[in-house]
Design a protein around this motif. Structure first.
Motif, short mmCIF file in Angstrom:
data_model
loop_
_atom_site.label_atom_id
_atom_site.label_comp_id
_atom_site.label_asym_id
_atom_site.label_seq_id
_atom_site.Cartn_x
_atom_site.Cartn_y
_atom_site.Cartn_z
N ILE A 241 0.85 -1.19 0.00
CA ILE A 241 0.00 0.00 0.00
C ILE A 241 0.89 1.24 0.00
N THR A 242 0.34 2.32 -0.50
CA THR A 242 1.03 3.61 -0.49
C THR A 242 0.38 4.49 0.57
N ARG A 243 1.18 4.95 1.51
CA ARG A 243 0.65 5.71 2.64
C ARG A 243 1.49 6.96 2.85
N TYR B 78 2.69 10.07 5.47
CA TYR B 78 2.87 10.45 6.87
C TYR B 78 3.22 11.94 6.89
N LEU C 267 5.74 10.21 1.45
CA LEU C 267 4.98 9.15 0.79
C LEU C 267 5.84 7.90 0.74
N GLU D 182 5.98 3.41 0.44
CA GLU D 182 5.35 2.16 0.01
C GLU D 182 5.76 1.08 0.99
N HIS E 244 -11.48 11.82 11.22
CA HIS E 244 -10.64 10.62 11.36
C HIS E 244 -11.13 9.75 12.51
N LYS F 147 -0.89 1.15 17.46
CA LYS F 147 -1.06 0.65 16.10
C LYS F 147 -1.54 -0.80 16.10
N GLN G 81 -12.19 9.01 3.38
CA GLN G 81 -11.53 8.24 4.43
C GLN G 81 -12.15 6.86 4.60
N TYR H 135 -10.78 4.23 1.83
CA TYR H 135 -9.50 3.53 1.99
C TYR H 135 -9.39 2.79 3.32
N LYS H 136 -10.07 3.25 4.35
CA LYS H 136 -10.01 2.54 5.63
C LYS H 136 -10.77 1.23 5.59
N TRP I 210 -8.49 -1.24 3.82
CA TRP I 210 -7.39 -1.70 4.66
C TRP I 210 -7.86 -2.64 5.77
#
Length: 435
Positions: free
Chosen positions: A3-5, A7, A176, A178, A264, A309, A357, A360-361, A364
């Motif tokens: 995935i591409t995330r 921060y 960004l 990966e 969020h 997390k 949001q 994509y959430k 995941w």
């Protein structure tokens, strides 16, 4: 799966580094405006388009003649600014073709020149980028301190790019990456219908209390009006006007941050497994016992973030607690904003960001996402018998079924709760069709 995330965190630059960051944003703005002017000039002369590669070659040649100040800047700043311009042109002509085909667009969005008065802007850098626990190393910028430790991952990820931007006098970097994450275990819980609104941010069909809408713009509107009024009375070009502009910018940034945080938290509470306070504490204690014992304060903070997390990881144990299907309404937000009495309140909710949001959430977390038809009468239909209240107005907040054979005959029901239950019924029908 990969995935591409992104921060995003705040930078803590020195005075010298702040000046250098301002120079970089100015370089990106100059390259974008130069490319846009050249594209218009070339098309006016020869009816041809000049590519981003040719524009970059022109600026590289001028770097050694009449633009020597470009030598001290990273090549990625100019290159990415021209790539963004190329993308803007591509999107404009795509919308133009779609409009000719019959699709409606509120605006085609032809690229515009960037102005310094609209903010310093941003710039994007590619490799080499090195991330550490409390700092980041960027090309031609050196090492910059981060205000948040151990937030950006430093190992096990592939860094793709870093975007630096300024907002209300503060500098931020968005990295960004990966990364490889395990395949999410599919959720098997009861489907949930989510009805968005103004009085409450979201009402779910699983019986949980309505998610509160902070109404942050309405709360800070008086203070914002006062700051805007003070800004309008300041003399143009004065120091006091510059201070007043910074005050207004800080207020807008605070409002946007509170709204983003509320969105969020709302979307995460829907996609993650619900836990009571006692269950959360016991799970935190169990996960902390599995990790190495921290010896320093820095390791303690890092361990807390790891536990936070791990709480929301998709496991077989919490699969029955996570919703298998989430159903949202396909709202036409732009059309809803045309009601001048509700436009400000609707804009204050952030329905488009809520949908983004959730998309994509849910992916995941191994959940399916469905959208009800835009004209599906979720609020006007009884969730028990299907009776439809044709004359129901927007001001009617209580739904009363008039079907004598219904269990909820003349029983007052909350309008939003009834709508969420109708959306959940759509999910059950969809799951039944798959069996």
């Amino acid at each position: 799966m990969k995935i591409t995330r992104g921060y995003k965190t705040e930078l803590d630059p020195t005075v010298r580094q702040s000046i250098l960051l301002c120079q970089c944003t100015g370089t990106a703005r100059f390259a974008y405006n130069y490319g846009l002017a050249r594209k218009q000039e070339v098309y006016k002369e020869s009816k041809q388009f000049i590519s981003a590669i040719d524009l970059q070659k022109e600026l590289t040649a001028r770097k050694h003649s009449d633009l020597p100040w470009l030598r001290g800047m990273s090549k990625w700043i100019v290159q990415n600014a021209l790539r963004d311009l190329e993308t803007a042109y591509t999107n404009f002509f795509r919308r133009l073709r779609e409009r000719k085909a019959g699709k409606k667009h509120q605006s085609l969005g032809f690229p515009k020149f960037k102005s310094k008065s609209q903010g310093r802007g941003s710039f994007r850098l590619d490799k080499p980028i090195h991330v550490f626990d409390d700092r980041i190393q960027l090309p031609h910028l050196g090492t910059l301190r981060l205000k948040e430790r151990s937030y950006i991952p430093t190992s096990g990820v592939k860094v793709l790019s870093a975007t630096v931007c300024e907002r209300a006098g503060k500098w931020f970097v968005s990295v960004l990456v990966e990364e490889d994450v395990p395949e999410p275990i599919q959720a098997s819980g009861q489907p949930i219908g989510v009805d968005l609104g103004i009085s409450s941010l979201a009402v779910c069909s699983d019986g949980r209390p309505p998610i509160r809408n902070p109404k942050v713009l309405h709360t800070n509107l008086k203070q914002l009006k006062r700051a805007q009024r003070h800004l309008s009375r300041c003399k143009k070009g004065s120091k006091n006007r510059q201070k007043a502009r910074q005050q207004v910018a800080r207020l807008h940034a605070r409002i946007a941050n509170i709204r983003e945080d509320a969105l969020h938290q709302a979307t995460s509470s829907i996609t993650h497994a619900p836990l009571t306070p006692s269950e959360r504490i016991s799970l935190k204690t169990h996960l902390a016992s599995l990790l190495p014992i921290p010896k320093t304060k820095a390791e303690q903070k890092k361990t807390k973030k790891q536990v936070k997390k791990l709480i929301h990881c998709c496991t077989e144990a919490n699969a029955p607690l996570r919703p298998q299907v989430i159903v949202l309404e396909d709202l036409h937000v732009d059309g809803m904003k045309r009601n001048r009495k509700l436009a400000r309140a609707i804009s204050d909710v952030g329905m488009g960001e809520f949908r983004r949001q959730i998309e994509y959430k849910s992916l995941w977390n191994g959940e399916m996402l469905l959208f009800a038809d835009r004209f599906f009468p979720s609020s006007k239909t009884c969730s028990c018998c299907g009776w439809k209240w044709e004359e129901m107005a927007l001001s009617d907040r209580i739904f009363i079924c008039q079907n004598p054979q219904c269990t909820f005959f003349t029983v007052p029901q909350d309008r939003d709760r009834n709508a969420s239950e109708n959306l959940a019924l759509l999910a059950e029908e969809y799951l039944a069709s798959l069996r």
